[in-house]
Design an enzyme around this catalytic site. Structure first.
Site, PDB file in Angstrom:
ATOM      1  N   HIS A 263      -6.494  49.161  54.391  1.00 26.35           N
ATOM      2  CA  HIS A 263      -5.168  48.830  53.899  1.00 26.35           C
ATOM      3  C   HIS A 263      -4.113  49.173  54.941  1.00 26.35           C
ATOM      4  O   HIS A 263      -2.963  48.773  54.830  1.00 26.35           O
ATOM      5  CB  HIS A 263      -4.932  49.626  52.611  1.00 26.35           C
ATOM      6  CG  HIS A 263      -3.588  49.426  52.007  1.00 26.35           C
ATOM      7  ND1 HIS A 263      -2.997  48.196  51.906  1.00 26.35           N
ATOM      8  CD2 HIS A 263      -2.716  50.304  51.473  1.00 26.35           C
ATOM      9  CE1 HIS A 263      -1.819  48.328  51.318  1.00 26.35           C
ATOM     10  NE2 HIS A 263      -1.626  49.606  51.060  1.00 26.35           N
ATOM     11  N   CYS A 264      -4.498  49.941  55.989  1.00 31.67           N
ATOM     12  CA  CYS A 264      -3.473  50.513  56.870  1.00 31.67           C
ATOM     13  C   CYS A 264      -3.324  49.756  58.187  1.00 31.67           C
ATOM     14  O   CYS A 264      -2.330  49.081  58.405  1.00 31.67           O
ATOM     15  CB  CYS A 264      -3.792  51.976  57.145  1.00 31.67           C
ATOM     16  SG  CYS A 264      -3.743  52.965  55.640  1.00 31.67           S
ATOM     17  N   LEU A 265      -4.344  49.869  59.055  1.00 32.13           N
ATOM     18  CA  LEU A 265      -4.160  49.381  60.423  1.00 32.13           C
ATOM     19  C   LEU A 265      -3.829  47.890  60.520  1.00 32.13           C
ATOM     20  O   LEU A 265      -2.983  47.509  61.331  1.00 32.13           O
ATOM     21  CB  LEU A 265      -5.381  49.727  61.290  1.00 32.13           C
ATOM     22  CG  LEU A 265      -5.667  51.220  61.464  1.00 32.13           C
ATOM     23  CD1 LEU A 265      -6.737  51.449  62.532  1.00 32.13           C
ATOM     24  CD2 LEU A 265      -4.430  52.014  61.803  1.00 32.13           C
TER      25      LEU A 265
END
Ligand code: NAD
Length: 419
Positions: A263-265
């Site tokens: 979900h982040c990078l």
């Protein structure tokens, strides 16, 4: 109120990968927690003592006992001292920040906000969100940010599946709207984190998180680009990275791979590039890293085709076992997983795909179910290691499969073709 000697009561909004571990950590430290999510299935599971996050075994939930009160009712947050918001911050289809979950959470919280409460945002977002977006929403309550309620931003650094650093042992950065907001937030986090790092403003804290993630994204893209070049030059990129990592200063090692997931990078850096446009800036490192990383699944699908071709087999009709489909080893998170793209690309070319992943029982979008490792390897033409989960015997895969392509470097010592 001085909270330093007394227990605090904490509300957590959004009980996902970030929110649930936080809620459990506060409860384990002896504090009362109101754990809120709009997803009734999650709240129901928690009420039944069942965790749905791999890093939180149900036994930990049980041990936290009735100190955690799972709920879908925002009104229940009126009783707590501190409310932490950990809702998703995804991108829209046009790859722009989608603050809708944050806006709904902020508006609903404004309806029950109490004088003297501390609100902390943990969702990753662009600098300015806490002050420019969240504060006005919460002020619809009639209260004033920094005066009649406190407001801060503290980025979450949790790395699902990691056991060497935990919420407690990872330093926690905190930025408050005012010195008093900061003091309150530092006091709350000091109850569950060994080291709290105060910074001057919420914007510093927001940007810190983005710097950390962009640093990873850019370095992963760099090593991926080198991997493609090394392949052409017949140089073993894994050996290069390993050798470079012997330098005791000024180098940090990143591994090549099939692309970024989670979900982040793949998401967070675009929050900053969107915001930068308001300041007439193009964040070229972010865009370039995004392009290189997004191209990796295509490159990997091509490597599969090449490996089959070398064995005089077309992709069409070849039986390919995909080993590991989640985006990282040891967890079942499928969000933005490059394996999904690789499977689509190979299926577009009529490959016959099966997969084995102990963390992902089914891939509904591909109408596939994970099979036992032996079954996945039965009668195949090629096995491709996309995510190397611990506990999967890759040595056995190399023994059994007629052909293996390893996108993670796990079997390079066995002479298997790598990314
Ligand atoms: N997953 C990670 O490793 C990680 C690490 C650091 C930071 N973050 C950031 O933390 C934030 C949350 O990420 P996550 O991985 O926990 O997401 P998640 O999707 O696992 O969980 C978010 C939860 O929020 C709930 N939710 C959505 N809207 C809501 C609302 N209006 N009110 C109440 N609940 C609501 C969802 O139902 C879901 O259960 C994101 O900004 C993310 O970028 C994530």
């Amino acid at each position: 109120m001085d909270h330093s000697e007394t227990g605090v009561s904490v509300g957590v909004i959004g009980l996902g990968y970030v929110g649930l571990p936080l809620a459990v950590e506060f409860a384990e430290a002896g504090h009362r927690v109101v754990a809120l999510d709009v997803d009734t299935a999650k709240v129901k599971a928690l009420r039944a003592g069942q965790s749905y996050i791999e890093d939180i075994p149900s036994a930990r939930l049980a041990a936290a006992g009735d100190r955690i009160h799972p709920t879908t009712r925002y009104a229940d947050l009126a009783q707590v001292d501190t409310v932490i918001i950990a809702v998703p911050t995804p991108l829209t289809e046009n790859r722009e920040p989608d603050l809708q979950p944050l806006i709904s959470a902020g508006s609903a919280l404004a309806g029950v906000l109490q004088e003297g409460q501390l609100v902390v945002l943990e969702s990753t977002t662009y600098p300015g969100t806490t002050r420019e977006r969240l504060a006005p929403l919460l002020e619809e309550s009639g209260l004033h940010a920094g005066r009649t309620f406190n407001l801060a931003f503290s980025p979450e650094r949790i790395d699902p599946g990691r056991t060497d650093f935990t919420l407690r042992t990872t330093p926690k950065v905190v930025g408050g709207l005012t010195p008093n907001c900061l003091r309150r937030a530092v006091d709350v986090y000091a109850r569950v984190c060994d080291q709290v790092v105060p910074v001057s403003t919420p914007e510093i804290a927001e940007m810190t998180k983005l710097l950390e993630n962009i640093f990873r994204t850019v370095n992963i893209a760099l090593v991926n680009e080198l991997a493609m070049l090394c392949d052409r030059m017949s140089i073993d990129v894994w050996e290069v990275v390993r050798a470079a990592a012997t330098k005791p200063y000024g180098f940090m090692s990143f591994s090549p791979g099939p692309g970024m997931g989670g979900h982040c990078l793949p998401v967070d850096p675009f929050y900053l590039s969107w915001k930068a446009r308001e300041y007439d800036m193009q964040t070229e490192f972010i865009e370039l890293a995004g392009e290189v990383n997004a191209a990796m699944p295509y490159y990997c699908a091509e490597k599969v085709a090449q490996a089959l071709n070398d064995a005089a087999k077309p992709v069409r009709g070849s039986r390919v076992a995909v080993l590991g489909v989640s985006y990282k080893a040891g967890v079942g998170d499928l969000r933005e997983s490059p394996a999904l793209k690789i499977i689509s690309l190979l299926r577009d070319r009529a490959a016959d795909i099966r997969y084995h992943d102990p963390h992902v029982p089914e891939l509904s979008e591909h109408d596939l179910r994970s099979t036992a490792l032996d079954e996945a390897l039965d009668g195949i033409d090629l096995a491709v290691i996309v995510t190397a989960h611990p506990g999967v015997d890759h040595g056995y895969v190399v023994e059994r499969a007629p052909l293996v392509l390893d996108l993670r470097g796990t079997t390079r010592h066995m002479g298997v073709p790598q990314l």
